[in-house]
Design a protein around this motif. Structure first.
Motif, short mmCIF file in Angstrom:
data_model
loop_
_atom_site.label_atom_id
_atom_site.label_comp_id
_atom_site.label_asym_id
_atom_site.label_seq_id
_atom_site.Cartn_x
_atom_site.Cartn_y
_atom_site.Cartn_z
N MET A 1 -15.55 4.66 -2.14
CA MET A 1 -15.61 4.54 -0.68
C MET A 1 -16.07 5.86 -0.09
SD MET A 1 -12.56 3.65 2.04
CE MET A 1 -11.66 5.16 1.70
N LYS A 2 -17.10 5.79 0.74
CA LYS A 2 -17.63 7.01 1.37
C LYS A 2 -17.46 6.91 2.89
CE LYS A 2 -21.40 8.95 -0.23
NZ LYS A 2 -22.83 9.26 -0.52
N GLU A 96 -10.28 -1.57 0.61
CA GLU A 96 -9.16 -0.66 0.87
C GLU A 96 -8.47 -1.12 2.15
OE1 GLU A 96 -7.94 2.02 -0.64
OE2 GLU A 96 -9.49 2.70 -2.04
N ASN A 97 -7.14 -1.01 2.19
CA ASN A 97 -6.39 -1.32 3.40
C ASN A 97 -5.70 -0.04 3.86
OD1 ASN A 97 -7.08 -4.05 3.09
ND2 ASN A 97 -5.25 -4.49 1.90
N GLU A 210 -5.83 12.16 -4.06
CA GLU A 210 -5.78 12.08 -5.52
C GLU A 210 -6.99 11.36 -6.09
OE1 GLU A 210 -2.06 10.16 -6.06
OE2 GLU A 210 -0.88 12.01 -5.93
N ARG A 211 -7.69 10.60 -5.25
CA ARG A 211 -8.88 9.85 -5.70
C ARG A 211 -10.18 10.42 -5.13
NH1 ARG A 211 -8.57 4.62 -3.55
NH2 ARG A 211 -6.70 4.98 -2.31
N ASP A 237 -12.72 7.36 -5.01
CA ASP A 237 -12.67 6.19 -5.88
C ASP A 237 -11.90 5.09 -5.16
OD1 ASP A 237 -14.06 7.02 -8.19
OD2 ASP A 237 -12.33 8.20 -8.83
N VAL A 238 -12.36 3.86 -5.26
CA VAL A 238 -11.66 2.74 -4.65
C VAL A 238 -10.44 2.40 -5.49
CG1 VAL A 238 -11.82 0.28 -4.06
CG2 VAL A 238 -13.74 1.80 -3.60
N TRP A 239 -9.33 2.15 -4.78
CA TRP A 239 -8.07 1.81 -5.45
C TRP A 239 -8.25 0.53 -6.28
CZ3 TRP A 239 -3.59 4.03 -6.45
CH2 TRP A 239 -2.51 3.22 -6.87
N ARG A 240 -7.89 0.60 -7.55
CA ARG A 240 -7.98 -0.57 -8.41
C ARG A 240 -6.67 -1.38 -8.33
NH1 ARG A 240 -12.27 -0.43 -11.82
NH2 ARG A 240 -13.37 1.58 -11.98
#
Length: 243
Positions: A1-2, A96-97, A210-211, A237-240
């Motif tokens: 995500m940018k 992402e929320n 952290e991501r 990084d997008v949360w997995r």
């Protein structure tokens, strides 16, 4: 995500082509003009959600929030406090929320309440939202160097308030620099290279920091003809999600 924030110095519809190659998912654009001014150009440029905060008098200069990716939906988080109408919460849902607090800090009715004073009031008012993952991003018009100016709350106070909720500046996290000691300016007063300041920020919850994959401030040579502010770019990084 940018995510990118850029005070575009007005007329964003004529400048968006300079931002599109950066492939942002979300844009926060202070000094953006009304959607009515775009006359459909927003759809041509691939904008999915276009939210705009205005003063009801100047349709050339407001706060624009854009989703450039259909995987991220943005809607206003009501109610909004009109006392700081350009510091506005949104709900982002999809890949992402999280809560997005878009910032364009400005003068208030008194010097004491202006700029970082507006951010201070907004952080206090919306503090319950920060229990959720959040990103606070935009033109703060503030720096620790200006703490000597008497406000209702100064820059250091706001930074410390956010730290209690584990929300910190992405720039300072990524580059390991102290507030007030920034080496990459985001603003050039009167567009003069010899008058640099760091005024634009992206603060984020620990779960985002952290991501964090990348953080960048646009270069003077690339952007100064378009605005006195440089774009601030953060990528995560997008949360997995567990299946």
């Amino acid at each position: 995500m940018k995510i990118i924030t850029w005070n575009c110095a007005m007329c964003f519809r004529e400048k968006i082509d300079h931002v599109l190659p950066l492939n942002a998912d979300i844009l926060v654009i202070p000094e953006c003009e009304s959607p009515a001014k775009w006359k459909g150009k927003d759809k041509v440029k691939g904008i999915h959600d276009f939210l705009w905060e205005d003063d009801r008098y100047n349709f050339n200069k407001g706060l624009g929030v854009f989703s450039m990716n259909s995987s991220f939906h943005i809607e206003r988080y009501d109610p909004v406090n009109e006392d700081f109408r350009y510091i506005v919460p949104y709900k982002v849902t999809g890949k992402e929320n999280f809560i997005l607090l878009a910032v364009w800090a400005q003068r208030a009715s008194t010097r004491y309440e202006s700029y970082i004073g507006q951010v201070f009031h907004a952080i206090e008012y919306y503090k319950d939202l920060f229990k959720q993952p959040c990103i606070i991003v935009g033109d703060w018009n503030s720096n620790q160097k200006f703490d000597y100016i008497k406000r209702v709350g100064n820059h250091t106070t706001v930074v410390n308030m956010l730290q209690t909720d584990e929300i910190e500046s992405g720039y300072h996290h990524f580059f390991n620099e102290e507030h007030g000691m920034e080496t990459k300016p985001t603003h050039y007063f009167w567009r003069k290279k010899e008058r640099p300041f760091h005024l634009d920020y992206l603060f984020a919850s620990r779960s985002f920091l952290e991501r964090m994959k990348h953080f960048e401030v646009g270069r003077y040579e690339d952007w100064i003809k378009l605005s006195d502010h440089m774009p601030v770019i953060a990528e995560f990084d997008v949360w997995r999600k567990r299946t």
